[in-house]
Scaffold this motif. Structure first.
Motif, PDB file in Angstrom:
ATOM      1  N   LEU A 102      44.390  29.975  40.258  1.00 32.82           N
ATOM      2  CA  LEU A 102      45.155  29.611  39.069  1.00 32.82           C
ATOM      3  C   LEU A 102      46.065  28.446  39.445  1.00 32.82           C
ATOM      4  O   LEU A 102      46.569  28.371  40.565  1.00 32.82           O
ATOM      5  CB  LEU A 102      45.961  30.801  38.550  1.00 32.82           C
ATOM      6  N   TRP A 103      46.298  27.536  38.473  1.00 32.97           N
ATOM      7  CA  TRP A 103      46.938  26.260  38.777  1.00 32.97           C
ATOM      8  C   TRP A 103      48.416  26.190  38.402  1.00 32.97           C
ATOM      9  O   TRP A 103      49.064  25.176  38.688  1.00 32.97           O
ATOM     10  CB  TRP A 103      46.198  25.127  38.063  1.00 32.97           C
ATOM     11  N   GLY A 104      48.960  27.204  37.773  1.00 33.95           N
ATOM     12  CA  GLY A 104      50.356  27.115  37.371  1.00 33.95           C
ATOM     13  C   GLY A 104      50.586  25.911  36.482  1.00 33.95           C
ATOM     14  O   GLY A 104      49.796  25.612  35.588  1.00 33.95           O
ATOM     15  N   SER A 105      51.652  25.174  36.741  1.00 34.93           N
ATOM     16  CA  SER A 105      52.044  24.075  35.852  1.00 34.93           C
ATOM     17  C   SER A 105      51.153  22.846  35.927  1.00 34.93           C
ATOM     18  O   SER A 105      51.358  21.895  35.173  1.00 34.93           O
ATOM     19  CB  SER A 105      53.494  23.665  36.130  1.00 34.93           C
ATOM     20  N   VAL A 106      50.155  22.842  36.801  1.00 28.43           N
ATOM     21  CA  VAL A 106      49.148  21.790  36.722  1.00 28.43           C
ATOM     22  C   VAL A 106      48.363  21.943  35.411  1.00 28.43           C
ATOM     23  O   VAL A 106      47.639  21.048  34.996  1.00 28.43           O
ATOM     24  CB  VAL A 106      48.228  21.818  37.959  1.00 28.43           C
ATOM     25  N   SER A 107      48.565  23.064  34.731  1.00 24.15           N
ATOM     26  CA  SER A 107      48.026  23.241  33.373  1.00 24.15           C
ATOM     27  C   SER A 107      48.641  22.243  32.393  1.00 24.15           C
ATOM     28  O   SER A 107      48.006  21.899  31.375  1.00 24.15           O
ATOM     29  CB  SER A 107      48.319  24.661  32.873  1.00 24.15           C
ATOM     30  N   LYS A 108      49.849  21.800  32.650  1.00 22.45           N
ATOM     31  CA  LYS A 108      50.553  20.948  31.687  1.00 22.45           C
ATOM     32  C   LYS A 108      49.868  19.593  31.457  1.00 22.45           C
ATOM     33  O   LYS A 108      49.759  19.147  30.312  1.00 22.45           O
ATOM     34  CB  LYS A 108      52.011  20.766  32.113  1.00 22.45           C
ATOM     35  N   PRO A 109      49.394  18.895  32.513  1.00 24.13           N
ATOM     36  CA  PRO A 109      48.640  17.666  32.235  1.00 24.13           C
ATOM     37  C   PRO A 109      47.375  17.922  31.413  1.00 24.13           C
ATOM     38  O   PRO A 109      46.953  17.053  30.636  1.00 24.13           O
ATOM     39  CB  PRO A 109      48.298  17.140  33.630  1.00 24.13           C
ATOM     40  N   VAL A 110      46.764  19.100  31.589  1.00 27.97           N
ATOM     41  CA  VAL A 110      45.584  19.445  30.791  1.00 27.97           C
ATOM     42  C   VAL A 110      45.987  19.598  29.327  1.00 27.97           C
ATOM     43  O   VAL A 110      45.308  19.102  28.416  1.00 27.97           O
ATOM     44  CB  VAL A 110      44.922  20.731  31.320  1.00 27.97           C
ATOM     45  N   THR A 111      47.110  20.258  29.088  1.00 25.80           N
ATOM     46  CA  THR A 111      47.609  20.398  27.718  1.00 25.80           C
ATOM     47  C   THR A 111      48.001  19.046  27.145  1.00 25.80           C
ATOM     48  O   THR A 111      47.726  18.757  25.970  1.00 25.80           O
ATOM     49  CB  THR A 111      48.819  21.358  27.699  1.00 25.80           C
ATOM     50  N   GLY A 112      48.629  18.204  27.964  1.00 26.48           N
ATOM     51  CA  GLY A 112      48.969  16.862  27.498  1.00 26.48           C
ATOM     52  C   GLY A 112      47.732  16.088  27.084  1.00 26.48           C
ATOM     53  O   GLY A 112      47.737  15.367  26.073  1.00 26.48           O
ATOM     54  N   LEU A 113      46.658  16.240  27.840  1.00 22.60           N
ATOM     55  CA  LEU A 113      45.400  15.574  27.506  1.00 22.60           C
ATOM     56  C   LEU A 113      44.853  16.092  26.179  1.00 22.60           C
ATOM     57  O   LEU A 113      44.390  15.316  25.336  1.00 22.60           O
ATOM     58  CB  LEU A 113      44.398  15.817  28.634  1.00 22.60           C
ATOM     59  N   ALA A 114      44.939  17.413  25.967  1.00 23.49           N
ATOM     60  CA  ALA A 114      44.464  17.992  24.709  1.00 23.49           C
ATOM     61  C   ALA A 114      45.259  17.470  23.518  1.00 23.49           C
ATOM     62  O   ALA A 114      44.694  17.140  22.464  1.00 23.49           O
ATOM     63  CB  ALA A 114      44.562  19.517  24.776  1.00 23.49           C
ATOM     64  N   VAL A 115      46.581  17.382  23.675  1.00 21.26           N
ATOM     65  CA  VAL A 115      47.413  16.864  22.588  1.00 21.26           C
ATOM     66  C   VAL A 115      47.057  15.412  22.289  1.00 21.26           C
ATOM     67  O   VAL A 115      46.932  15.006  21.126  1.00 21.26           O
ATOM     68  CB  VAL A 115      48.910  16.996  22.947  1.00 21.26           C
ATOM     69  N   MET A 116      46.879  14.607  23.340  1.00 19.89           N
ATOM     70  CA  MET A 116      46.549  13.200  23.137  1.00 19.89           C
ATOM     71  C   MET A 116      45.176  13.016  22.495  1.00 19.89           C
ATOM     72  O   MET A 116      44.946  12.050  21.758  1.00 19.89           O
ATOM     73  CB  MET A 116      46.628  12.460  24.472  1.00 19.89           C
ATOM     74  N   GLN A 117      44.261  13.926  22.732  1.00 16.93           N
ATOM     75  CA  GLN A 117      42.978  13.877  22.026  1.00 16.93           C
ATOM     76  C   GLN A 117      43.202  14.031  20.515  1.00 16.93           C
ATOM     77  O   GLN A 117      42.566  13.327  19.711  1.00 16.93           O
ATOM     78  CB  GLN A 117      42.053  14.993  22.521  1.00 16.93           C
ATOM     79  N   GLN A 118      44.110  14.914  20.151  1.00 12.08           N
ATOM     80  CA  GLN A 118      44.409  15.106  18.734  1.00 12.08           C
ATOM     81  C   GLN A 118      45.151  13.907  18.148  1.00 12.08           C
ATOM     82  O   GLN A 118      44.976  13.566  16.978  1.00 12.08           O
ATOM     83  CB  GLN A 118      45.229  16.388  18.542  1.00 12.08           C
ATOM     84  N   VAL A 119      45.951  13.255  18.982  1.00  8.44           N
ATOM     85  CA  VAL A 119      46.622  12.031  18.542  1.00  8.44           C
ATOM     86  C   VAL A 119      45.582  10.947  18.255  1.00  8.44           C
ATOM     87  O   VAL A 119      45.621  10.288  17.210  1.00  8.44           O
ATOM     88  CB  VAL A 119      47.631  11.551  19.610  1.00  8.44           C
ATOM     89  N   GLU A 120      44.646  10.766  19.177  1.00 17.23           N
ATOM     90  CA  GLU A 120      43.629   9.726  18.989  1.00 17.23           C
ATOM     91  C   GLU A 120      42.666  10.065  17.857  1.00 17.23           C
ATOM     92  O   GLU A 120      42.066   9.156  17.261  1.00 17.23           O
ATOM     93  CB  GLU A 120      42.870   9.507  20.292  1.00 17.23           C
ATOM     94  N   ALA A 121      42.538  11.355  17.552  1.00 15.72           N
ATOM     95  CA  ALA A 121      41.690  11.759  16.427  1.00 15.72           C
ATOM     96  C   ALA A 121      42.410  11.607  15.093  1.00 15.72           C
ATOM     97  O   ALA A 121      41.811  11.832  14.034  1.00 15.72           O
ATOM     98  CB  ALA A 121      41.227  13.194  16.605  1.00 15.72           C
ATOM     99  N   GLY A 122      43.701  11.243  15.137  1.00 11.00           N
ATOM    100  CA  GLY A 122      44.467  11.042  13.908  1.00 11.00           C
ATOM    101  C   GLY A 122      45.014  12.318  13.299  1.00 11.00           C
ATOM    102  O   GLY A 122      45.542  12.294  12.186  1.00 11.00           O
ATOM    103  N   ARG A 123      44.942  13.420  14.027  1.00 12.13           N
ATOM    104  CA  ARG A 123      45.427  14.694  13.484  1.00 12.13           C
ATOM    105  C   ARG A 123      46.879  14.973  13.854  1.00 12.13           C
ATOM    106  O   ARG A 123      47.512  15.830  13.260  1.00 12.13           O
ATOM    107  CB  ARG A 123      44.555  15.843  13.992  1.00 12.13           C
ATOM    108  N   VAL A 124      47.388  14.269  14.859  1.00 14.29           N
ATOM    109  CA  VAL A 124      48.754  14.495  15.338  1.00 14.29           C
ATOM    110  C   VAL A 124      49.437  13.153  15.547  1.00 14.29           C
ATOM    111  O   VAL A 124      48.824  12.207  16.061  1.00 14.29           O
ATOM    112  CB  VAL A 124      48.753  15.309  16.657  1.00 14.29           C
TER     113      VAL A 124
END
Length: 517
Positions: A102-124
């Motif tokens: 388990l990666w602990g807070s290395v999860s946060k860059p993964v979440t940041g990437l997911a959010v930015m995908q939604q930004v580029e998709a125009g949903r966020v």
């Protein structure tokens, strides 16, 4: 609970020294896998000696922290050039580059990437209020809640205090809707600052981001990660759901008990995926790093635009150490001055770190199956030091903090001293108190009892407040530092028992003084 923030750790160590003194006085005081394994093998073949210095350094740091097992991956020039497993997992199996952690807070860059995908998709929209996507989201201060934006959450500048992670984190909740339920519980948390006012590392804020991705994508967060990031990048052993955790047979990590690593077989925590419970092997994490270094693209799969990746890796705000981007810490590698994009992470029993050097197209990944909250910098040495070796600098070797070693024993010693205090009347034989009472005045008995009870209650209050003074709670201490936590609980219970005992004995003495026996 755990970005490597140097200034914050210095403050914590100073507080630890002060509080330990108080306690002692009170009581006696990679790219790899099926499609990419060949390039790795080619790079390794005939060149094992080339990496012996790095392997020896990492192995030495594991020995220094008594870590049972770890995995290492090194990236250069767009490929994994070195992999190695060290030791054993929590079930006695040999660790390999495919062993899941388990990666602990290395999860946060993964979440940041997911959010930015939604930004580029125009949903966020990064600068839109979070409540526009999650109308139910709020803190105890409704006005502050209305002004918190998505960017504030990504950069840890929302005003949500670091301690709020103790309110919603580590609940090991795998029920449907667990993530949103955790984020809703922030409604009782008071903000520490106005939105955008200051940096305060907050896992709780990333829980909200995970709930946001769930809402705008219409998919559970773990499912979204698999479909949009983990599977496209070929991360074959990635863990983002309870089912993954079971399928991959993730072995227990190790917590420290008076300096010895002890397996901790915790369940999975769906409610904590966005900030701490993504996991996988060193090869999986290497593939993420390869995509990050490759402008969001790996083997023809583009998970985010090059511009979006650059934005996540750019320092947006000052943090306690270096700067923080949209999920990544950004700074320079000590001893080289080279730009460094990195993140560390920890859970009870696990530690992980990614160190990327984009200008030289290098990265180091180290996963460990042990962790000690008070020795966090020592655990970080393995990855930081390996990166320094690759860059031709002297590797970092953090000395053992004596406070981290002494604190569990201090808590145990205090509990032992209080136990002796509670047992003292029995050891002196209670009937023998009759003769002693005859030579004492009523005032002397009362004053002695009040002093004893006040001291015992003061010790109990001091120990009860100790975790909060360090930015946590007693349940968090039990989870992350079990020897310290149980020592504190035992000492608190014995101090309260001592206060009750001394009150009862004073009452008996006064009764005897009046001729009652």
């Amino acid at each position: 609970m755990a970005v490597a923030v140097k200034a914050k750790r210095r403050q914590r160590r100073a507080r630890l020294r002060q509080l330990t003194c108080a306690v002692l006085l009170a009581g006696t005081v990679t790219a790899a896998g099926a499609g990419l394994a060949a390039p790795v093998a080619a790079a390794e073949e005939g060149h094992a000696g080339e990496w012996s210095e790095v392997d020896a350094f990492v192995g030495g740091r594991l020995d220094a922290t008594d870590t049972p097992g770890a995995a290492l991956a090194v990236i250069e020039d767009g490929r994994v050039v070195h992999e190695k497993g060290f030791g054993e997992d929590g079930r006695g199996r040999t660790v390999t580059p495919d062993t899941p952690f388990l990666w602990g807070s290395v999860s946060k860059p993964v979440t940041g990437l997911a959010v930015m995908q939604q930004v580029e998709a125009g949903r966020v929209d990064l600068d839109a209020p979070v409540r526009g996507y999650l109308p139910w989201f709020r803190l105890a201060d409704r006005d502050a809640s209305d002004r918190i934006t998505v960017r504030h959450l990504l950069t840890h500048t929302s005003g949500i205090p670091t301690a709020a992670s103790g309110e919603i984190g580590d609940r090991y909740d795998n029920a449907p809707g667990a993530l949103a339920d955790a984020a809703r519980d922030l409604a009782r948390v008071e903000p520490a600052d106005r939105p955008g006012g200051s940096f305060a590392y907050s896992s709780a804020g990333y829980a909200v981001l995970g709930a946001l991705v769930e809402k705008v994508s219409g998919r559970p967060f773990g499912t979204y990660l698999h479909e949009e990031i983990l599977d496209p990048l070929g991360m074959e052993h990635a863990v983002a759901t309870e089912g993954d955790f079971t399928r991959e047979r993730v072995a227990p990590g190790h917590r420290s008990l008076f300096g010895a690593p002890v397996p901790f077989d915790a369940p999975y925590d769906t409610s904590g995926v966005p900030y701490g419970h993504v996991g996988g092997s060193a090869r999986d994490l290497a593939r993420l790093a390869l995509a990050e270094l490759g402008g969001g693209k790996l083997h023809g799969r583009q998970v985010l635009s090059a511009k979006g990746i650059a934005d996540t890796q750019r320092g947006h705000v000052d943090s306690s150490a270096d700067r923080y981007g949209l999920g990544w810490s950004v700074g320079t590698l000590k001893g080289t001055g080279e730009r460094m994009v990195w993140h560390d992470g920890a859970l009870p029993g696990f530690q992980a770190m990614v160190v990327m050097l984009p200008d030289s197209d290098r990265a180091v990944i180290v996963l460990q199956n042990a962790y000690h909250q008070l020795r966090a910098e020592e655990f970080g040495d393995a990855a930081f030091g390996a990166a320094q070796l690759l860059a031709g600098a002297d590797p970092r070797r953090t000395p053992v903090d004596p406070i981290a070693v002494a604190l569990p024993w201090a808590a145990a010693a205090l509990a032992g001293a209080l136990l002796l205090g509670v047992a003292a009347p029995a050891l002196r034989r209670l009937p023998g108190r009759r003769a002693a009472v005859r030579g004492r005045s009523r005032r002397r008995i009362v004053v002695a009892a009040v002093a004893s009870v006040t001291a015992a209650l003061g010790v109990a209050a001091l120990l009860w407040r100790l975790p909060s003074a360090l930015g946590g709670t007693l349940p968090m201490a039990l989870l992350w530092l079990p020897d310290v936590g149980w020592g504190l609980i035992a000492a608190i219970a014995l101090a309260l028992l001592l206060a009750v005992e001394r009150t009862v004995l004073a009452a008996v003495d006064l009764w005897r003084l009046r001729g009652g026996g």
